[in-house]
Design a protein around this motif. Structure first.
Motif, short mmCIF file in Angstrom:
data_model
loop_
_atom_site.label_atom_id
_atom_site.label_comp_id
_atom_site.label_asym_id
_atom_site.label_seq_id
_atom_site.Cartn_x
_atom_site.Cartn_y
_atom_site.Cartn_z
N SER A 45 -17.80 6.83 18.49
CA SER A 45 -17.81 5.49 18.04
C SER A 45 -17.19 4.60 19.23
O SER A 45 -16.74 5.04 20.15
N TRP A 46 -17.51 3.24 19.16
CA TRP A 46 -16.84 2.19 20.08
C TRP A 46 -15.54 2.32 20.18
O TRP A 46 -15.15 2.14 21.66
N SER A 47 -14.77 2.74 19.56
CA SER A 47 -13.11 2.68 19.52
C SER A 47 -12.72 3.74 20.65
O SER A 47 -11.64 3.69 21.38
N SER A 113 -19.77 3.05 14.60
CA SER A 113 -18.45 3.23 13.72
C SER A 113 -18.40 4.69 13.43
O SER A 113 -18.83 5.31 13.98
N GLY A 148 -10.19 8.25 15.23
CA GLY A 148 -9.92 7.34 14.17
C GLY A 148 -10.07 7.92 12.66
O GLY A 148 -10.59 8.93 12.47
N SER A 175 -5.54 6.95 17.25
CA SER A 175 -5.33 6.06 15.68
C SER A 175 -5.94 7.07 14.85
O SER A 175 -6.76 6.67 13.70
#
Length: 222
Positions: A45-47, A113, A148, A175
């Motif tokens: 994901s982008w995070s 996501s 995440g 996270s």
């Protein structure tokens, strides 16, 4: 006139071949004749971010080097997921360690996501089955790497995998949701779940992860 290799050149070539073989042998630290089919489930994901994704690639490469890779030993497939899962390669796609390491080095970053539940269901249906290389007499293992909380349900998806005899490891970075990872990982948590506060600490746990993976492969009573 035909050219001939000098004795010194022949000796040097033999020494080079021997040293290369010894280096590969030293890489393989998990010594076992047991078969294992391992699917890595990687959060893309982008995070994560592109720089951190490079760290994940390094982590996976170090993990792979520990094992004896081959059709009669350890096979490793990889699925990258975000909004949706994507098979990067199946269990039987890379029959040698060199080929597998090359694929890891060239693994692209997906972005999107975090839909971990969908990804768990996906590997159950698409990656852990005989049509793509899973062997009936192998130890079957899934390794989740995420940074995440999932945006969908994970407990029942992971339970379905565990009920099929698939041992699950969960690695959380930054996270992560500890409760969620506990609901995914096989018991006991101490040897199947790993948490690090930052990507810079990910490589610090690779030895512990590979030791426990190796112990799972060697274990009887599957």
């Amino acid at each position: 006139m035909k050219s001939r290799l000098s004795l010194a050149t022949v000796v040097a070539l033999v020494a080079l071949l021997l040293s290369s073989s010894q280096a590969q042998e030293q890489d393989t630290q998990c010594k076992t004749t047991a078969k294992a089919d391992i699917v890595l489930l990687l959060d893309g994901s982008w995070s994560i971010g592109r720089m951190n994704f490079k760290t994940i690639r390094s982590f996976i490469a170090r993990l792979v080097r520990v094992f004896d890779i081959g059709p009669d030993r350890v096979q490793i497939g990889l699925v990258q997921y975000s909004d949706d899962p994507r098979t990067e390669w199946h269990l039987n796609a890379h029959p040698s360690k060199a080929s597998l390491l090359e694929a890891i080095a060239n693994l692209p970053y997906k972005g999107g996501s975090t839909m971990t539940g969908w990804a768990l269901r996906y590997i159950c249906n698409n990656n852990l089955n005989p049509s793509v290389g899973m062997r009936e007499d192998s130890r079957k293992i899934g390794v989740l790497i995420t940074d995440g909380k999932s945006q969908d349900e994970v407990y029942f998806k992971s339970k379905n995998l565990r009920d099929r005899g698939i041992k699950l490891y969960a690695i959380g970075i930054g996270s992560y949701d500890e409760y969620e990872l506990k609901s995914i990982a096989s018991d006991p948590d101490e040897s199947h779940m790993y948490l690090v506060s930052n990507f810079q600490f990910l490589l610090d746990i690779v030895d512990n992860v590979t030791i426990n993976l190796c112990n799972s492969i060697k274990a009887s009573g599957w």
